[in-house]
Design a protein around this motif. Structure first.
Motif, short mmCIF file in Angstrom:
data_model
loop_
_atom_site.label_atom_id
_atom_site.label_comp_id
_atom_site.label_asym_id
_atom_site.label_seq_id
_atom_site.Cartn_x
_atom_site.Cartn_y
_atom_site.Cartn_z
N ARG A 33 0.82 -1.22 0.00
CA ARG A 33 0.00 0.00 0.00
C ARG A 33 0.84 1.26 0.00
O ARG A 33 0.31 2.36 -0.17
CB ARG A 33 -0.96 -0.01 1.19
CG ARG A 33 -2.16 -0.93 0.98
CD ARG A 33 -3.06 -0.97 2.19
NE ARG A 33 -2.37 -1.52 3.36
CZ ARG A 33 -2.96 -1.74 4.53
NH1 ARG A 33 -4.23 -1.46 4.68
NH2 ARG A 33 -2.27 -2.24 5.54
N THR A 34 2.17 1.11 0.20
CA THR A 34 3.04 2.28 0.07
C THR A 34 2.91 2.88 -1.33
O THR A 34 3.10 4.08 -1.53
CB THR A 34 4.52 1.91 0.36
OG1 THR A 34 5.29 3.11 0.42
CG2 THR A 34 5.11 1.02 -0.73
N ILE A 35 2.55 2.02 -2.31
CA ILE A 35 2.33 2.49 -3.68
C ILE A 35 1.22 3.53 -3.69
O ILE A 35 1.33 4.58 -4.35
CB ILE A 35 1.92 1.32 -4.62
CG1 ILE A 35 2.96 0.22 -4.61
CG2 ILE A 35 1.65 1.82 -6.04
CD1 ILE A 35 4.29 0.59 -5.17
N ASP A 36 0.11 3.26 -2.98
CA ASP A 36 -1.03 4.16 -2.97
C ASP A 36 -0.65 5.55 -2.47
O ASP A 36 -1.08 6.57 -3.02
CB ASP A 36 -2.16 3.59 -2.10
CG ASP A 36 -2.64 2.23 -2.59
OD1 ASP A 36 -2.42 1.93 -3.78
OD2 ASP A 36 -3.22 1.48 -1.80
N THR A 37 0.19 5.58 -1.44
CA THR A 37 0.64 6.86 -0.88
C THR A 37 1.43 7.65 -1.91
O THR A 37 1.22 8.86 -2.08
CB THR A 37 1.51 6.62 0.38
OG1 THR A 37 0.77 5.85 1.31
CG2 THR A 37 1.95 7.92 1.00
N HIS A 38 2.35 6.98 -2.61
CA HIS A 38 3.17 7.66 -3.60
C HIS A 38 2.35 8.09 -4.81
O HIS A 38 2.57 9.18 -5.36
CB HIS A 38 4.34 6.76 -4.04
CG HIS A 38 5.47 6.75 -3.07
ND1 HIS A 38 5.44 6.02 -1.91
CD2 HIS A 38 6.67 7.40 -3.08
CE1 HIS A 38 6.57 6.21 -1.24
NE2 HIS A 38 7.33 7.03 -1.92
#
Length: 226
Positions: A192-197
């Motif tokens: 979910r770090t992808i979603d933040t970026h």
């Protein structure tokens, strides 16, 4: 432009796979050989190999002999891998025309950086450095992005993420796939770090942020609206 071919020669399949995976991420075509004889045969058969990554200790024919054989026909760049840290080995390698000498264990990222440096030096590395879509221009060499000609300030990972999206226009990308290509093996954690970026990237891109489509339950797709 055709992908540059790199021959990876090592009797350990795990080592070949590790090196191959990192090189494929950088858009190289990778050929593999598990021993020296196979390596020489493959090199003579293919003829358009741009660089060889060659282990020293191998069955049938060691790396030094492979180097001697190939140097009779070609000055192709060779990176030698060895478990030994012996100055005599290193000197022998340079006498045989080895371009780089790397001791195991090594960082695959460092190895790839050496590969790219050698290919630039030998005039092979002329891959596309500019990407463009919908008024977005990525200059990979300068590590700069512009929107309709105006520079946009992106973090390192945001730039890598946007570059990956432009390189895969119209392709549905899972979070795991994005994580593997943009973060490599540096990141162990929640995808979910992808979603933040992506959220930060969209906000910096203004209305062009809409080009990054969410695919619910899977990931994202970069697509320019016509």
């Amino acid at each position: 432009m055709e992908k540059l071919k790199i021959l990876v020669v090592d009797d350990e399949s795990r080592m070949r796979k590790l090196v191959r995976d990192f090189l494929i991420r950088k858009d190289y075509e990778v050929l593999e050989a598990g021993d020296g004889e196979e390596a020489v045969d493959l090199f003579l058969e293919e003829k358009d190999i741009a660089l060889i990554i060659l282990d020293v200790m191998m069955p049938k024919m060691d790396g030094w002999q492979v180097c001697r054989e190939i140097r009779q026909y070609s000055k192709v760049p060779i990176i030698m891998l060895t478990a030994k840290s012996d100055e005599r080995d290193e000197l022998l390698g340079f006498e045989l025309g080895v371009d780089e000498y790397i001791s195991k264990p090594f960082s695959p990222k460092i190895l790839v950086a050496r590969v790219e440096a050698i290919l630039r030096r030998t005039g092979h590395k002329e891959q596309e450095e500019l990407l463009e879509a919908g008024g977005i221009v990525i200059d990979k060499a300068a590590h700069q992005a512009t929107l309709d000609g105006n520079p946009v300030e992106l973090s390192y990972k945001e730039f890598e993420l946007l570059t990956y999206f432009l390189e895969n226009q119209g392709i549905a990308l899972s979070r795991e796939k994005i994580l593997n290509h943009v973060w490599n093996y540096d990141y162990f954690g929640d995808a979910r770090t992808i979603d933040t970026h992506v959220k930060k990237l969209r906000s910096k891109m203004g209305e062009k942020g809409e080009f990054i489509k969410t695919i619910w339950g899977m990931g994202y797709k970069f697509e320019v609206d016509r």
